[in-house]
Write a protein that holds these residues in place. Structure first.
Motif, PDB file in Angstrom:
ATOM      1  N   GLN A 263       0.828  -1.209   0.000  1.00 33.85           N
ATOM      2  CA  GLN A 263       0.000   0.000   0.000  1.00 33.85           C
ATOM      3  C   GLN A 263       0.866   1.264   0.000  1.00 33.85           C
ATOM      4  OE1 GLN A 263      -2.372  -0.707   3.499  1.00 33.85           O
ATOM      5  NE2 GLN A 263      -3.832  -2.000   2.408  1.00 33.85           N
ATOM      6  N   ARG A 264       1.955   1.259   0.753  1.00 32.31           N
ATOM      7  CA  ARG A 264       2.824   2.431   0.855  1.00 32.31           C
ATOM      8  C   ARG A 264       3.823   2.540  -0.314  1.00 32.31           C
ATOM      9  NH1 ARG A 264       3.238   1.018   6.682  1.00 32.31           N
ATOM     10  NH2 ARG A 264       2.197   2.705   7.801  1.00 32.31           N
ATOM     11  N   GLY A 265       4.212   1.394  -0.848  1.00 29.18           N
ATOM     12  CA  GLY A 265       5.239   1.383  -1.877  1.00 29.18           C
ATOM     13  C   GLY A 265       6.638   1.233  -1.300  1.00 29.18           C
ATOM     14  N   TYR A 266       6.749   0.975  -0.010  1.00 30.88           N
ATOM     15  CA  TYR A 266       8.036   0.751   0.647  1.00 30.88           C
ATOM     16  C   TYR A 266       7.801   0.079   1.992  1.00 30.88           C
ATOM     17  CZ  TYR A 266       6.718   4.900   3.323  1.00 30.88           C
ATOM     18  OH  TYR A 266       6.042   5.794   4.108  1.00 30.88           O
ATOM     19  N   ILE A 267       8.846  -0.547   2.526  1.00 33.03           N
ATOM     20  CA  ILE A 267       8.761  -1.172   3.839  1.00 33.03           C
ATOM     21  C   ILE A 267       8.905  -0.100   4.896  1.00 33.03           C
ATOM     22  CG2 ILE A 267       9.882  -2.753   5.467  1.00 33.03           C
ATOM     23  CD1 ILE A 267      10.773  -4.441   3.096  1.00 33.03           C
ATOM     24  N   ALA A 268       7.901   0.002   5.746  1.00 35.31           N
ATOM     25  CA  ALA A 268       7.940   0.939   6.878  1.00 35.31           C
ATOM     26  C   ALA A 268       8.030   0.107   8.142  1.00 35.31           C
ATOM     27  CB  ALA A 268       6.709   1.823   6.888  1.00 35.31           C
TER      28      ALA A 268
END
Length: 119
Positions: A113-118
């Motif tokens: 959903q974010r487009g990156y690992i958070a």
């Protein structure tokens, strides 16, 4: 590459145990959704990996984010990651302070959903 030096003895043991447990369950409804054991990163890029297991062939499994906006689940060659060298000879590092708070599938869903690992 020295896996113990990179991953730590405790993490390596857990990754191997998870891989052994997962092996007979692959492709079935009983397949485990482990919490990631550790987080690796490239300090000069946004490259990040959350690993849950290592299989009998020495390949790690987890969530990979190479910074292109498309984190994905899959097998990761730690040898290939180790070969990457950055400025001043920097290499992949383990975030020794990071602890997983949820299963890998939740990190994967949020990352997509974010487009990156958070994490």
């Amino acid at each position: 590459m020295d896996l113990v030096a990179l991953l730590g003895r405790e993490a390596l043991d857990q990754l191997l145990a998870n891989g052994k447990e997962q092996e007979p369950l692959k492709g079935s409804r009983a397949e485990r959704d482990f919490h990631p054991v550790l987080k690796l990163f490239l300090p000069w890029t946004s490259g990040t990996w959350l690993l849950t297991e290592i299989d009998s062939d020495g390949l790690a499994f987890g969530l990979a984010d190479l910074g292109f906006g498309t984190p994905e689940l899959g097998y990761i060659s730690l040898d290939e990651i180790w070969e990457v060298k950055g400025p001043g000879g920097l290499r992949v590092e383990r975030n020794i302070h990071w602890k997983a708070t949820k299963p890998l599938s939740e990190y994967a869903m949020e990352s997509r959903q974010r487009g990156y690992i958070a994490a």
